[in-house]
Design a protein around this motif. Structure first.
Motif, PDB file in Angstrom:
ATOM      1  N   ASP A  38      37.147   7.170  25.272  1.00  0.00           N
ATOM      2  CA  ASP A  38      38.268   6.785  26.138  1.00  0.00           C
ATOM      3  C   ASP A  38      38.223   7.558  27.451  1.00  0.00           C
ATOM      4  O   ASP A  38      37.723   8.691  27.519  1.00  0.00           O
ATOM      5  N   PRO A  94      36.063  -1.201  24.368  1.00  0.00           N
ATOM      6  CA  PRO A  94      35.532   0.140  24.653  1.00  0.00           C
ATOM      7  C   PRO A  94      34.458   0.082  25.733  1.00  0.00           C
ATOM      8  O   PRO A  94      33.737  -0.917  25.813  1.00  0.00           O
ATOM      9  N   PRO A  95      34.365   1.135  26.546  1.00  0.00           N
ATOM     10  CA  PRO A  95      35.257   2.291  26.585  1.00  0.00           C
ATOM     11  C   PRO A  95      36.598   1.933  27.215  1.00  0.00           C
ATOM     12  O   PRO A  95      36.634   1.296  28.269  1.00  0.00           O
ATOM     13  N   ARG A  96      37.676   2.329  26.553  1.00  0.00           N
ATOM     14  CA  ARG A  96      39.014   1.985  27.018  1.00  0.00           C
ATOM     15  C   ARG A  96      39.428   2.878  28.180  1.00  0.00           C
ATOM     16  O   ARG A  96      39.145   4.073  28.189  1.00  0.00           O
TER      17      ARG A  96
END
Length: 301
Positions: A38, A94-96
């Motif tokens: 993240d 993802p990636p968030r």
């Protein structure tokens, strides 16, 4: 003038607007499970949040413009603490990428145990208070700001959403995040956006070509964002944000405070900020102690 109790909720020392926050949204944020990949941009309000909502998806996806043209910014890079996150979190690939106005001490436990990366964007508080003043004029879900002079006092005392600017900055300047956090200023981004994007992409481990960096910079320029309905908040109904009173994306410049502060206001503002920051003032890119001196000089002329 105290903030209206029917427009805000309290989380420790912070005021959160009820239109976009609730006890449920805060509970969801405090129990949010961060993943190692993240990325979260952290800002004090009116310090470059919307800009990061534009930049992050493009850096993370290698310059694919699809999200900034098809998804409103509040859903493409949602706020950790706002009501929308629970509604859209399962749609984030993802990636968030997330944003937050939280101070460091309020971040959820999973944030500290993960390897999630942080980009902290700081803006000259003189410009932040001016921008916030105009935002309060157009955001119907916030208190009337009163006069600019009155609003300066509210800002300095932390009687605005998300509390005192100095508390926010200090909380994120002293973390145990090591290489997980990157600091950048709004002013650096204004001065040389491609260079800022280059730094961000390197920090996030993205190897972007110079052509891609230039493309991202072009589509994340103030004029491009102001013309993009997915980014300029024109989709928000007028009863919540009245763009006739002030545009949400107003100027996108640094130094506009010079058009608003009197010498007395500048001296008062800088004096309080410097006192609250203490020794921390020495590590900030803004020479507020010199601004205070300049304000006193102007006042005596």
């Amino acid at each position: 003038m105290e903030p209206s109790s029917d427009k805000y909720m309290r989380l420790e020392t912070l005021l959160l607007p009820l239109e976009t926050h609730s006890s449920l949204s805060v509970r969801f944020a405090l129990s949010f499970c961060f993943r190692d990949d993240d990325v979260i941009a952290v800002t004090y309000p009116k310090s470059g949040t919307i800009w990061m909502q534009e930049i992050l998806p493009l850096v993370l996806n290698g310059g694919d413009l699809t999200p900034i043209h098809t998804i409103p910014n509040w859903d493409r890079v949602p706020w950790l603490e706002e009501k929308r996150l629970e509604l859209v979190v399962n749609q984030l690939l993802p990636p968030r990428a997330l944003v937050t106005h939280f101070t460091y001490n309020i971040m959820p436990p999973s944030f500290h145990t993960s390897r999630a990366k942080v980009i902290y964007v700081m803006r000259n508080p003189l410009d932040a208070v001016v921008s916030s003043y105009y935002f309060h004029q157009m955001a119907e879900f916030l208190d009337d700001p009163g006069s600019f002079d009155e609003f300066i006092d509210r800002f300095l005392e932390g009687r605005v959403m998300f509390g005192k600017w100095t508390d926010h900055v200090k909380s994120w300047r002293h973390t145990k995040l090591g290489d997980r956090i990157m600091y950048i200023t709004y002013e650096e981004m204004v001065q040389d956006l491609p260079a800022a994007i280059r730094r961000i992409s390197t920090f996030l481990g993205r190897r972007l070509s110079e052509e891609t960096i230039q493309k991202i910079a072009e589509h994340c320029s103030f004029n491009a964002m102001k013309a993009n309905t997915m980014s300029n908040f024109s989709l928000v109904p007028k009863q919540f944000m009245d763009n006739d009173k002030s545009s949400f994306l107003r100027k996108g410049k640094s130094g506009d405070w010079k058009n608003h502060f009197s010498a007395e206001q500048l001296a008062r503002f800088s004096s309080v900020i410097c006192k609250d920051l203490g020794d921390e003032i020495l590590s900030l890119p803004y020479e507020l102690n010199q601004l205070e001196h300049r304000g006193n000089e102007n006042e005596s002329q």
